[in-house]
Write a protein that holds these residues in place. Structure first.
Motif, PDB file in Angstrom:
ATOM      1  N   ALA A 141      -4.534   0.196   4.839  1.00 19.82           N
ATOM      2  CA  ALA A 141      -4.965  -0.492   3.622  1.00 19.82           C
ATOM      3  C   ALA A 141      -3.760  -1.107   2.922  1.00 19.82           C
ATOM      4  CB  ALA A 141      -5.660   0.502   2.693  1.00 19.82           C
ATOM      5  N   PHE A 142      -3.996  -2.131   2.176  1.00 20.64           N
ATOM      6  CA  PHE A 142      -2.990  -2.796   1.363  1.00 20.64           C
ATOM      7  C   PHE A 142      -1.771  -3.248   2.175  1.00 20.64           C
ATOM      8  CE2 PHE A 142      -4.980   0.592  -1.218  1.00 20.64           C
ATOM      9  CZ  PHE A 142      -5.731  -0.217  -2.050  1.00 20.64           C
ATOM     10  N   PRO A 143      -1.964  -4.007   3.250  1.00 14.25           N
ATOM     11  CA  PRO A 143      -0.820  -4.395   4.076  1.00 14.25           C
ATOM     12  C   PRO A 143       0.194  -5.259   3.327  1.00 14.25           C
ATOM     13  CG  PRO A 143      -2.776  -5.602   4.752  1.00 14.25           C
ATOM     14  CD  PRO A 143      -3.211  -4.562   3.753  1.00 14.25           C
ATOM     15  N   ALA A 144      -0.268  -6.169   2.469  1.00 13.31           N
ATOM     16  CA  ALA A 144       0.669  -7.030   1.733  1.00 13.31           C
ATOM     17  C   ALA A 144       1.501  -6.213   0.750  1.00 13.31           C
ATOM     18  CB  ALA A 144      -0.097  -8.132   1.009  1.00 13.31           C
ATOM     19  N   THR A 145       0.856  -5.252   0.083  1.00 10.54           N
ATOM     20  CA  THR A 145       1.579  -4.408  -0.868  1.00 10.54           C
ATOM     21  C   THR A 145       2.609  -3.546  -0.153  1.00 10.54           C
ATOM     22  OG1 THR A 145      -0.358  -4.355  -2.293  1.00 10.54           O
ATOM     23  CG2 THR A 145       1.286  -2.643  -2.649  1.00 10.54           C
ATOM     24  N   LEU A 146       2.226  -2.976   0.980  1.00 12.49           N
ATOM     25  CA  LEU A 146       3.170  -2.151   1.737  1.00 12.49           C
ATOM     26  C   LEU A 146       4.349  -2.978   2.233  1.00 12.49           C
ATOM     27  CD1 LEU A 146       0.699   0.102   3.747  1.00 12.49           C
ATOM     28  CD2 LEU A 146       2.109   0.735   1.785  1.00 12.49           C
ATOM     29  N   GLU A 147       4.089  -4.216   2.637  1.00 15.58           N
ATOM     30  CA  GLU A 147       5.173  -5.092   3.077  1.00 15.58           C
ATOM     31  C   GLU A 147       6.123  -5.382   1.921  1.00 15.58           C
ATOM     32  OE1 GLU A 147       7.677  -7.155   5.400  1.00 15.58           O
ATOM     33  OE2 GLU A 147       5.994  -5.930   6.075  1.00 15.58           O
ATOM     34  N   GLU A 148       5.595  -5.609   0.733  1.00 13.09           N
ATOM     35  CA  GLU A 148       6.441  -5.838  -0.438  1.00 13.09           C
ATOM     36  C   GLU A 148       7.269  -4.601  -0.766  1.00 13.09           C
ATOM     37  OE1 GLU A 148       7.145  -8.641  -2.132  1.00 13.09           O
ATOM     38  OE2 GLU A 148       5.939  -9.621  -0.582  1.00 13.09           O
TER      39      GLU A 148
END
Length: 137
Positions: free
Chosen positions: A115-122
């Motif tokens: 879940a939340f791949p963009a947030t984890l990448e940030e």
């Protein structure tokens, strides 16, 4: 003088702050009380709705089971054999089990994606930036 006693010193910053804090506390208590009343009403309303939906889902599942049984016996009657219903029922069971397995596999692949791949990448970028900043200093 006109016979009235002199007024006491006007209240200071502490008295005004205490009065403001007391008013804020009363306001908060009133809002929390209202929230509690509305929460009880919402629980009753949505609890009843959830119960009705659960009952409807149970009845729908039963209806589906009876529909499958009806179709199985209708197809078996079309074959006009003594034990044709066993084979048709087995085919229906395999079809349903295969569909269930496919749905579980699809759900599992979705869960594995995270879940939340963009947030984890940030967060990873931030961590790298902080690590590089710490190395420089």
């Amino acid at each position: 003088m006109n016979g009235h006693p002199l007024p006491a010193h006007p209240p200071g910053l502490f008295a005004h702050s205490a009065a403001l804090l007391a008013a804020t506390a009363r306001y908060g208590r009133a809002r929390l009380s209202l929230l509690g009343i509305e929460a009880r009403e919402a629980i009753a309303r949505y609890g009843l709705a959830a119960s009705l939906i659960a009952g409807a889902l149970f009845v729908a599942v039963l209806g589906y089971v009876f529909l499958v049984i009806t179709v199985v016996f209708a197809v078996a009657a079309a074959f006009d054999a003594a034990h044709a219903w066993l084979w048709v029922l087995a085919a229906a069971a395999l079809l349903h089990l295969g569909t269930a397995a496919a749905l579980v596999w699809i759900a599992w692949t979705r869960v594995q994606a995270g879940a939340f791949p963009a947030t984890l990448e940030e967060f990873r970028k931030d961590q790298q930036w902080l690590t590089q900043l710490a190395k420089k200093s």
